[in-house]
Design a protein around this motif. Sequence first.
Motif, mmCIF file in Angstrom:
data_model
loop_
_atom_site.group_PDB
_atom_site.id
_atom_site.type_symbol
_atom_site.label_atom_id
_atom_site.label_comp_id
_atom_site.label_asym_id
_atom_site.label_seq_id
_atom_site.Cartn_x
_atom_site.Cartn_y
_atom_site.Cartn_z
ATOM 1 N N VAL A 150 1.930 11.385 -0.903
ATOM 2 C CA VAL A 150 3.352 11.721 -0.821
ATOM 3 C C VAL A 150 3.771 12.525 -2.052
ATOM 4 N N ASN A 177 8.045 13.662 1.313
ATOM 5 C CA ASN A 177 8.947 12.809 0.539
ATOM 6 C C ASN A 177 8.842 11.378 1.052
ATOM 7 N N GLY A 178 9.553 10.470 0.402
ATOM 8 C CA GLY A 178 9.466 9.072 0.777
ATOM 9 C C GLY A 178 9.957 8.788 2.179
ATOM 10 N N ALA A 181 7.304 9.664 4.526
ATOM 11 C CA ALA A 181 6.216 8.692 4.373
ATOM 12 C C ALA A 181 6.513 7.410 5.136
ATOM 13 N N LEU A 182 7.775 6.986 5.133
ATOM 14 C CA LEU A 182 8.135 5.763 5.839
ATOM 15 C C LEU A 182 7.861 5.871 7.334
ATOM 16 N N THR A 195 1.641 8.397 -4.486
ATOM 17 C CA THR A 195 2.956 9.015 -4.369
ATOM 18 C C THR A 195 3.476 9.578 -5.685
ATOM 19 N N MET A 202 14.137 10.459 -0.611
ATOM 20 C CA MET A 202 13.706 9.129 -1.051
ATOM 21 C C MET A 202 12.620 9.309 -2.093
ATOM 22 N N GLY A 204 9.815 8.121 -5.262
ATOM 23 C CA GLY A 204 8.655 7.245 -5.268
ATOM 24 C C GLY A 204 9.003 5.797 -5.552
ATOM 25 N N GLU A 206 11.816 4.186 -4.664
ATOM 26 C CA GLU A 206 12.376 3.607 -3.438
ATOM 27 C C GLU A 206 11.292 3.366 -2.389
ATOM 28 N N LEU A 207 10.360 4.317 -2.277
ATOM 29 C CA LEU A 207 9.263 4.159 -1.336
ATOM 30 C C LEU A 207 8.406 2.950 -1.716
ATOM 31 N N SER A 208 8.116 2.814 -2.997
ATOM 32 C CA SER A 208 7.286 1.699 -3.472
ATOM 33 C C SER A 208 7.963 0.362 -3.213
ATOM 34 N N TYR A 210 10.054 -0.337 -0.799
ATOM 35 C CA TYR A 210 9.955 -0.630 0.629
ATOM 36 C C TYR A 210 8.568 -1.184 0.964
#
Length: 266
Positions: A150, A177-178, A181-182, A195, A202, A204, A206-208, A210
Amino acid sequence: MEKLSISDLHIVLVEPSETQRKIITNLLLNEDVKEIESASTIADAKKAITSHGADLIVSAMYFEDGTAIELLEFIKEQTQYASIPFMLVSSETSISKLEEFKQAGVAAILPKPFTPLHLNRALIASVDLINHDELELELFDVREVRVLLVDDSRLARNHIRRVLESMGLKKITEAENGAMALTYIKDAPFDLVVTDYNMPEMDGRELSEYIRFNPDTAHIPIIMVTSESADSVHMANIQQTGVNALCDKPFEPTEVRAMLAALLGE
């Protein structure tokens, strides 16, 4: 395929100053580099690369006919040259200007002046990018490891992908982007997420969060790739999200190999 060593490298050295070219050439010769082709402008560098190829490009930042980012993008945009490692040598200290090179997939950044130790490490990182040395894992077939990569920079994704592929990882899905990726994470299983930190929509962190706090994905190892300093406020916040490892840009093969062996060997 026979592996290259530092002494096997054909280096194109791009430096406008004759004095600096001599200094860097002597330092390269001291590292046992035997084939060095010099250029003083962006145009001459492009001619040298298209005429004779290169195993590594070592370049200053500023020239009378442009900047090194133009040369780096010229290389990365063309399939036949995209895998050539690019080493930047510059006294530039502007974070934003150096960030541009990190996002574009530079293999190493050396300050001016640099020490022989700096140069040796950068040369080793460059050779590691060229040589494909498959990672050996006890619990996984490395070629079956499912990676979600990502990053909002296409050039950065290309660079990270090449590093991962050089170690035998082949199943790599890319997201810009995040948020994108979601959508992938919800539809398919992954064994590893690599990432970037700074991304639109979003990021990295915020993605992490989640991934780590969702029961279905909490087990997935996360490597955060960032150019943020280790002691910054952002990094302190990131470490609280459960990221397994932080990796600096440039994305160096030796460092990444050790991280993957630790994370996927657990």
